[in-house]
Design a protein around this motif. Structure first.
Motif, PDB file in Angstrom:
ATOM      1  N   TYR A  71       0.830  -1.201   0.000  1.00 35.96           N
ATOM      2  CA  TYR A  71       0.000   0.000   0.000  1.00 35.96           C
ATOM      3  C   TYR A  71       0.870   1.259   0.000  1.00 35.96           C
ATOM      4  O   TYR A  71       0.635   2.186  -0.782  1.00 35.96           O
ATOM      5  CB  TYR A  71      -0.933   0.018   1.214  1.00 35.96           C
ATOM      6  CG  TYR A  71      -1.729   1.293   1.317  1.00 35.96           C
ATOM      7  CD1 TYR A  71      -2.874   1.487   0.565  1.00 35.96           C
ATOM      8  CD2 TYR A  71      -1.326   2.324   2.176  1.00 35.96           C
ATOM      9  CE1 TYR A  71      -3.610   2.669   0.645  1.00 35.96           C
ATOM     10  CE2 TYR A  71      -2.040   3.511   2.256  1.00 35.96           C
ATOM     11  CZ  TYR A  71      -3.176   3.672   1.491  1.00 35.96           C
ATOM     12  OH  TYR A  71      -3.889   4.845   1.568  1.00 35.96           O
ATOM     13  N   ILE A  72       1.872   1.285   0.886  1.00 35.85           N
ATOM     14  CA  ILE A  72       2.761   2.450   0.942  1.00 35.85           C
ATOM     15  C   ILE A  72       3.487   2.630  -0.388  1.00 35.85           C
ATOM     16  O   ILE A  72       3.624   3.753  -0.901  1.00 35.85           O
ATOM     17  CB  ILE A  72       3.781   2.302   2.103  1.00 35.85           C
ATOM     18  CG1 ILE A  72       3.062   2.322   3.460  1.00 35.85           C
ATOM     19  CG2 ILE A  72       4.839   3.410   2.040  1.00 35.85           C
ATOM     20  CD1 ILE A  72       2.370   3.625   3.789  1.00 35.85           C
ATOM     21  N   LYS A  73       3.935   1.526  -0.980  1.00 38.06           N
ATOM     22  CA  LYS A  73       4.642   1.599  -2.261  1.00 38.06           C
ATOM     23  C   LYS A  73       3.721   2.137  -3.357  1.00 38.06           C
ATOM     24  O   LYS A  73       4.103   3.028  -4.133  1.00 38.06           O
ATOM     25  CB  LYS A  73       5.170   0.221  -2.637  1.00 38.06           C
ATOM     26  CG  LYS A  73       6.010   0.213  -3.914  1.00 38.06           C
ATOM     27  CD  LYS A  73       6.572  -1.179  -4.196  1.00 38.06           C
ATOM     28  CE  LYS A  73       7.402  -1.190  -5.466  1.00 38.06           C
ATOM     29  NZ  LYS A  73       7.948  -2.553  -5.737  1.00 38.06           N
ATOM     30  N   ASP A  74       2.510   1.605  -3.436  1.00 36.76           N
ATOM     31  CA  ASP A  74       1.565   2.037  -4.465  1.00 36.76           C
ATOM     32  C   ASP A  74       1.098   3.472  -4.239  1.00 36.76           C
ATOM     33  O   ASP A  74       0.927   4.242  -5.180  1.00 36.76           O
ATOM     34  CB  ASP A  74       0.345   1.105  -4.493  1.00 36.76           C
ATOM     35  CG  ASP A  74       0.700  -0.303  -4.970  1.00 36.76           C
ATOM     36  OD1 ASP A  74       1.772  -0.469  -5.589  1.00 36.76           O
ATOM     37  OD2 ASP A  74      -0.106  -1.223  -4.711  1.00 36.76           O
ATOM     38  N   TYR A  75       0.905   3.823  -2.968  1.00 36.70           N
ATOM     39  CA  TYR A  75       0.326   5.128  -2.628  1.00 36.70           C
ATOM     40  C   TYR A  75       1.331   6.264  -2.773  1.00 36.70           C
ATOM     41  O   TYR A  75       0.971   7.388  -3.105  1.00 36.70           O
ATOM     42  CB  TYR A  75      -0.206   5.073  -1.193  1.00 36.70           C
ATOM     43  CG  TYR A  75      -1.128   6.207  -0.809  1.00 36.70           C
ATOM     44  CD1 TYR A  75      -2.422   6.286  -1.312  1.00 36.70           C
ATOM     45  CD2 TYR A  75      -0.713   7.194   0.073  1.00 36.70           C
ATOM     46  CE1 TYR A  75      -3.278   7.314  -0.955  1.00 36.70           C
ATOM     47  CE2 TYR A  75      -1.559   8.229   0.436  1.00 36.70           C
ATOM     48  CZ  TYR A  75      -2.841   8.280  -0.079  1.00 36.70           C
ATOM     49  OH  TYR A  75      -3.681   9.307   0.273  1.00 36.70           O
ATOM     50  N   THR A  76       2.595   5.945  -2.511  1.00 33.54           N
ATOM     51  CA  THR A  76       3.613   7.005  -2.495  1.00 33.54           C
ATOM     52  C   THR A  76       4.668   6.864  -3.594  1.00 33.54           C
ATOM     53  O   THR A  76       5.417   7.806  -3.852  1.00 33.54           O
ATOM     54  CB  THR A  76       4.353   7.031  -1.145  1.00 33.54           C
ATOM     55  OG1 THR A  76       5.155   5.842  -1.011  1.00 33.54           O
ATOM     56  CG2 THR A  76       3.374   7.106   0.018  1.00 33.54           C
ATOM     57  N   GLY A  77       4.754   5.674  -4.190  1.00 31.70           N
ATOM     58  CA  GLY A  77       5.803   5.431  -5.174  1.00 31.70           C
ATOM     59  C   GLY A  77       7.147   5.118  -4.539  1.00 31.70           C
ATOM     60  O   GLY A  77       8.170   5.032  -5.223  1.00 31.70           O
ATOM     61  N   ILE A  78       7.157   4.922  -3.228  1.00 30.71           N
ATOM     62  CA  ILE A  78       8.399   4.658  -2.492  1.00 30.71           C
ATOM     63  C   ILE A  78       8.348   3.248  -1.907  1.00 30.71           C
ATOM     64  O   ILE A  78       7.367   2.885  -1.235  1.00 30.71           O
ATOM     65  CB  ILE A  78       8.601   5.685  -1.362  1.00 30.71           C
ATOM     66  CG1 ILE A  78       8.755   7.089  -1.965  1.00 30.71           C
ATOM     67  CG2 ILE A  78       9.807   5.331  -0.505  1.00 30.71           C
ATOM     68  CD1 ILE A  78       8.619   8.203  -0.967  1.00 30.71           C
ATOM     69  N   ASP A  79       9.385   2.466  -2.145  1.00 33.62           N
ATOM     70  CA  ASP A  79       9.471   1.111  -1.620  1.00 33.62           C
ATOM     71  C   ASP A  79      10.133   1.163  -0.242  1.00 33.62           C
ATOM     72  O   ASP A  79      11.353   1.026  -0.106  1.00 33.62           O
ATOM     73  CB  ASP A  79      10.270   0.219  -2.576  1.00 33.62           C
ATOM     74  CG  ASP A  79      10.142  -1.258  -2.240  1.00 33.62           C
ATOM     75  OD1 ASP A  79       9.854  -1.566  -1.063  1.00 33.62           O
ATOM     76  OD2 ASP A  79      10.334  -2.093  -3.138  1.00 33.62           O
ATOM     77  N   LEU A  80       9.312   1.375   0.775  1.00 32.66           N
ATOM     78  CA  LEU A  80       9.823   1.513   2.141  1.00 32.66           C
ATOM     79  C   LEU A  80      10.521   0.247   2.601  1.00 32.66           C
ATOM     80  O   LEU A  80      11.562   0.309   3.260  1.00 32.66           O
ATOM     81  CB  LEU A  80       8.678   1.876   3.090  1.00 32.66           C
ATOM     82  CG  LEU A  80       9.027   1.997   4.580  1.00 32.66           C
ATOM     83  CD1 LEU A  80      10.115   3.036   4.808  1.00 32.66           C
ATOM     84  CD2 LEU A  80       7.772   2.335   5.397  1.00 32.66           C
ATOM     85  N   LEU A  81       9.971  -0.909   2.263  1.00 36.16           N
ATOM     86  CA  LEU A  81      10.581  -2.176   2.677  1.00 36.16           C
ATOM     87  C   LEU A  81      11.991  -2.313   2.105  1.00 36.16           C
ATOM     88  O   LEU A  81      12.917  -2.707   2.814  1.00 36.16           O
ATOM     89  CB  LEU A  81       9.706  -3.345   2.227  1.00 36.16           C
ATOM     90  CG  LEU A  81      10.202  -4.749   2.602  1.00 36.16           C
ATOM     91  CD1 LEU A  81      10.339  -4.881   4.120  1.00 36.16           C
ATOM     92  CD2 LEU A  81       9.247  -5.804   2.063  1.00 36.16           C
TER      93      LEU A  81
END
Length: 207
Positions: A186-196
């Motif tokens: 969700y964070i990756k899709d929502y922000t474009g950033i791969d936090l993991l």
């Protein structure tokens, strides 16, 4: 990988790691003066003084670690959201359905999307469900869409049941509930950033 975000999260991680070590070092020194007479009970139950000391030490370390790990991850996720949506941030709204608490805090509000961000939630407290039920209804009545993002699902059966209830609550009121792999995605899709990916790179740099 977004190097600006990587640097910001790495700096955040370094700060938390430094603070964690400082707090643990202070506690270790304090524990040297602790009364250890309760070790008698440990020995009665077959645990040596040495084991008892290590158990007490790591129990104290663990409390700090869980606190700092959770705060760091939640803040890192907000950094990602705020990078994509600069006008987002924490917001407090009044509790229109009760007197306690007086307000509810939204971890990160993006336009009408109200994010609650948790690293994990292992509570088994029934009152927690009641409070969350009220919280979600207040957010929905405000005209916001409640979205819960929890990165690590609890292990224990009772805690998992509470999360299942909360998931049903969110979905039933028109909100969204993400946990585990779906939270990272969700964070990756929502922000474009791969936090993991960023966290894995920082972890590798510590080894």
């Amino acid at each position: 990988m977004n190097h600006i975000i990587y640097s910001a999260i790495k700096e955040l991680a370094d700060g938390y790691a430094c603070d964690l070590k400082h707090q643990v070092d202070i506690r270790i020194e304090e524990m040297k003066e602790d009364d250890t007479s309760h070790y008698l009970l440990y020995r009665v139950l077959g645990v040596t003084n040495e084991e008892g000391n290590l158990i007490d030490l790591y129990q104290n370390k663990g409390r700090f670690l869980y606190k700092y790990a959770g705060a760091f991850l939640e803040e890192a996720a907000v950094i990602c959201i705020k990078h994509k949506y600069p006008d987002s941030g924490k917001v407090k709204i009044p509790n229109t359905l009760g007197s306690k608490p007086k307000t509810f805090e939204i971890d990160c509000l993006v336009e009408n999307v109200a994010h609650e961000i948790k690293w994990r939630d292992a509570t088994t407290d029934g009152d927690h469900i009641t409070k969350e039920h009220t919280r979600v209804k207040v957010i929905k009545a405000k005209g916001y869409t409640p979205v819960r993002v929890m990165f690590y699902y609890p292990q224990r059966t009772q805690a998992r049941r509470i999360q299942e209830t909360l998931e049903t609550l969110y979905n039933g009121i028109g909100g969204q509930y993400y946990y585990g792999d779906s939270a990272w995605q969700y964070i990756k899709d929502y922000t474009g950033i791969d936090l993991l990916e960023i966290l894995e790179k920082i972890a590798a740099s510590r080894e």
